[in-house]
Design a protein around this motif. Structure first.
Motif, PDB file in Angstrom:
ATOM      1  N   ASN A  34       0.813  -1.225   0.000  1.00 46.40           N
ATOM      2  CA  ASN A  34       0.000   0.000   0.000  1.00 46.40           C
ATOM      3  C   ASN A  34       0.845   1.272   0.000  1.00 46.40           C
ATOM      4  OD1 ASN A  34       0.991   0.034   2.582  1.00 46.40           O
ATOM      5  ND2 ASN A  34      -1.007  -0.056   3.600  1.00 46.40           N
ATOM      6  N   ASP A  42      -1.892  -4.363   7.119  1.00 42.14           N
ATOM      7  CA  ASP A  42      -2.643  -3.783   6.002  1.00 42.14           C
ATOM      8  C   ASP A  42      -2.139  -4.317   4.665  1.00 42.14           C
ATOM      9  OD1 ASP A  42      -4.219  -2.278   7.704  1.00 42.14           O
ATOM     10  OD2 ASP A  42      -2.891  -0.535   7.630  1.00 42.14           O
ATOM     11  N   ASP A  43      -0.824  -4.487   4.562  1.00 43.43           N
ATOM     12  CA  ASP A  43      -0.258  -5.064   3.344  1.00 43.43           C
ATOM     13  C   ASP A  43      -0.662  -6.529   3.197  1.00 43.43           C
ATOM     14  OD1 ASP A  43       1.382  -2.708   2.551  1.00 43.43           O
ATOM     15  OD2 ASP A  43       2.382  -3.142   4.442  1.00 43.43           O
ATOM     16  N   THR A  45      -3.377  -7.966   4.349  1.00 43.61           N
ATOM     17  CA  THR A  45      -4.786  -8.014   3.957  1.00 43.61           C
ATOM     18  C   THR A  45      -4.958  -7.745   2.471  1.00 43.61           C
ATOM     19  OG1 THR A  45      -5.496  -7.301   6.160  1.00 43.61           O
ATOM     20  CG2 THR A  45      -7.064  -6.999   4.362  1.00 43.61           C
ATOM     21  N   LEU A  46      -4.210  -6.760   1.958  1.00 40.96           N
ATOM     22  CA  LEU A  46      -4.299  -6.436   0.538  1.00 40.96           C
ATOM     23  C   LEU A  46      -3.833  -7.610  -0.329  1.00 40.96           C
ATOM     24  CD1 LEU A  46      -4.874  -4.430  -1.697  1.00 40.96           C
ATOM     25  CD2 LEU A  46      -2.621  -3.397  -1.291  1.00 40.96           C
ATOM     26  N   ASN A  49      -6.425 -10.463  -0.228  1.00 40.52           N
ATOM     27  CA  ASN A  49      -7.583 -10.132  -1.066  1.00 40.52           C
ATOM     28  C   ASN A  49      -7.246 -10.260  -2.558  1.00 40.52           C
ATOM     29  OD1 ASN A  49      -9.280  -9.630   1.088  1.00 40.52           O
ATOM     30  ND2 ASN A  49      -8.801  -7.439   1.154  1.00 40.52           N
ATOM     31  N   TYR A  50      -6.008  -9.910  -2.927  1.00 41.53           N
ATOM     32  CA  TYR A  50      -5.613 -10.052  -4.325  1.00 41.53           C
ATOM     33  C   TYR A  50      -5.588 -11.530  -4.725  1.00 41.53           C
ATOM     34  CZ  TYR A  50      -2.738 -10.278  -8.483  1.00 41.53           C
ATOM     35  OH  TYR A  50      -2.271 -10.574  -9.741  1.00 41.53           O
ATOM     36  N   ALA A  55      -9.244  -8.054  -4.974  1.00 35.94           N
ATOM     37  CA  ALA A  55      -8.582  -6.761  -5.123  1.00 35.94           C
ATOM     38  C   ALA A  55      -7.647  -6.813  -6.322  1.00 35.94           C
ATOM     39  CB  ALA A  55      -7.815  -6.398  -3.856  1.00 35.94           C
ATOM     40  N   LEU A  57      -3.967  -5.199  -8.137  1.00 34.10           N
ATOM     41  CA  LEU A  57      -2.675  -4.581  -7.852  1.00 34.10           C
ATOM     42  C   LEU A  57      -2.142  -3.947  -9.123  1.00 34.10           C
ATOM     43  CD1 LEU A  57      -0.913  -7.411  -5.758  1.00 34.10           C
ATOM     44  CD2 LEU A  57      -2.209  -5.444  -4.893  1.00 34.10           C
ATOM     45  N   GLN A  61       2.821  -2.484  -7.303  1.00 35.28           N
ATOM     46  CA  GLN A  61       2.315  -3.294  -6.190  1.00 35.28           C
ATOM     47  C   GLN A  61       2.567  -4.776  -6.436  1.00 35.28           C
ATOM     48  OE1 GLN A  61      -1.729  -1.692  -6.266  1.00 35.28           O
ATOM     49  NE2 GLN A  61      -1.441  -0.923  -4.150  1.00 35.28           N
TER      50      GLN A  61
END
Length: 468
Positions: A34, A42-43, A45-46, A49-50, A55, A57, A61
């Motif tokens: 992020n 937070d990273d 989670t991202l 999700n990807y 999500a 990227l 990213q």
């Protein structure tokens, strides 16, 4: 292991071909998906999700997401990122709260070292266990009501109690003697004793037979400022007089004054090697917000960011600022202190010592452009001087004795007509402003001690400026 392999195959099938990276292209900040310069949950989670197709990227990213460097972004990178988070030092986002506690703490808190007693809690039960040794049940309940089970579902609480000894910060007020000989050693809040069933009299003088100026009823609170142990000075409902000390009970000392108002602020929360360090510091408030002997510092961190196995608090402390008293080498008026040591620490004796032979040649200063310290030092050194010198000597000694004293520059009528420059001292005592004029005593041989403006038999004073 077999279960993990199956999931990896399923997740890998969901990855688009765009996530297949050339072996030569890698992100500089691996794991910072992020782009906030912090590798955190937070990273993670991202990335999760990807991989699950929830999500997208961008190119940079995707480069940062290939943690293991195999050219693909998949569940293996999820596992690698989790390990990276555990091994990467970082600053944690936190919410800081510091509560000042006036009462409800135990002796255990008073003995607590500034670096001890800090912990992390993840439930109401752990919070209760952490606070109970140091605080009353009422205080503990306040916090278990504040931090409920719903709070601990998402957050952990880092908590640290700190104690400040009031005596270390309290201003040491010297005992002051009133002109009548009473002292401030008895000062405080009083009520009539149990022997008073109807009322007690406020007398006009230190005498049981003197006129009664008013009455104090049972249970009524009042302040005594000075006493000789037999009669005490009071001012209640606009009536100033004296009460018999045999019929009063002291219920409180005078309000304390402090050199500083200490508190604690949380500066940072840092993670390293599976440990979290909460760095806090003692600071002194610039505003007199009321002295609090205890504080409870709290740092709230999201549970998903807390990967630590233990938490340590460090609190940097500072000593209270030094106080200046009349008995230390930092005395602001050393020559006045030396004179008081010789003649006695008494206001009347200080006045008498200020009545010195008049000396004022034509070129001698006669206005407030020269400092009080200059005039006073001249008089203490030479034993002679004009009205400014005498007033400055007495003013410095009166200040050291604790009185609200100020040197005044003004004028008085001259026999030849008009007004001439003059200096004297004002002392405010129990709401009344008195004039103390050593030069008046030196020139007229009459009393210039604790007189009032306009008093018969004195000079007519015209005040211009306050020198001190």
């Amino acid at each position: 292991m077999k279960h993990q392999k199956v999931i990896s195959v399923l997740l890998a099938a969901a990855i688009s071909t765009a996530a297949i990276l050339p072996a030569s292209v890698y992100a500089i900040a691996k794991g910072d998906l992020n782009k906030d310069n912090v590798i955190s949950a937070d990273d993670l989670t991202l990335l999760q999700n990807y991989v699950l197709g929830k999500a997208e990227l961008d190119q940079s990213q995707s480069e940062a997401a290939d943690i293991n460097g195999d050219g693909a972004v998949n569940s293996f990178d999820v596992s690698a990122l989790r390990k990276l988070i555990l091994t990467t030092p970082r600053s944690l986002k936190f919410k800081a709260v510091t509560d000042r506690i006036q009462s409800g703490f135990t002796d255990a808190l008073k003995k607590l070292d500034a670096q001890a007693g800090g912990t992390v809690v993840g439930s109401q039960e752990e919070l209760k266990k952490a606070l109970s040794p140091y605080f009353s049940e009422a205080v503990v309940k306040t916090y278990t009501d504040k931090y409920t089970d719903s709070f601990f579902k998402d957050s952990v609480l880092m908590i640290k109690p700190v104690y400040f000894d009031p005596e270390a910060y309290k201003v040491k007020t010297p005992v002051v003697k009133a002109p009548c000989g009473c002292t401030s050693a008895y000062a405080g809040t009083y009520v009539p004793s149990e022997a008073v069933t109807e009322y007690m009299n406020i007398r006009k003088a230190h005498d049981f037979n003197s006129e009664s100026l008013g009455k104090i009823l049972p249970g009524q609170k009042f302040t005594i400022t000075y006493s000789d142990g037999t009669y005490g000075h009071v001012n209640i409902n606009g009536v100033t007089g004296y009460v018999n000390m045999a019929y009063v009970t002291k219920i409180a000392e005078p309000d304390a004054k402090y050199t500083a108002y200490p508190d604690v602020k949380i500066d940072s929360v840092n993670y390293k090697d599976s440990k979290v360090t909460v760095s806090a510091s003692e600071f002194h408030s610039e505003d007199p917000i009321g002295f609090a002997a205890a504080v409870i510092a709290q740092a709230v961190v999201l549970r998903k960011d807390y990967y630590a196995t233990e938490t340590k608090w460090t609190v940097s402390t500072t000593a209270p600022p030094p106080t200046t008293t009349t008995t230390t080498t930092t005395c602001p008026y050393p020559m006045a202190k030396e004179k008081l040591d010789n003649v006695g620490w008494d206001l009347q004796k200080a006045f008498n010592a200020s009545v010195i032979p008049y000396y004022g040649p034509a070129d001698f200063p006669k206005d407030d452009k020269t400092t009080m310290q200059w005039y006073a030092d001249y008089g203490f050194t030479n034993g002679k001087g004009n009205c400014y010198v005498m007033a400055a000597m007495f003013c410095e000694m009166a200040k050291l004795l604790g009185y609200d004293a100020h040197q005044i520059s003004g004028r008085v009528p001259l026999k030849a007509g008009g007004y001439g420059p003059h200096s004297w001292v004002e002392i405010t005592f129990e709401g009344t402003t008195y004039v103390c004029d050593p030069d008046f005593t030196e020139e007229t041989k009459r009393n210039g001690y604790m007189i009032t403006y306009g008093q018969s038999g004195t000079w007519i004073y015209q005040k211009d400026t306050v020198m001190s």
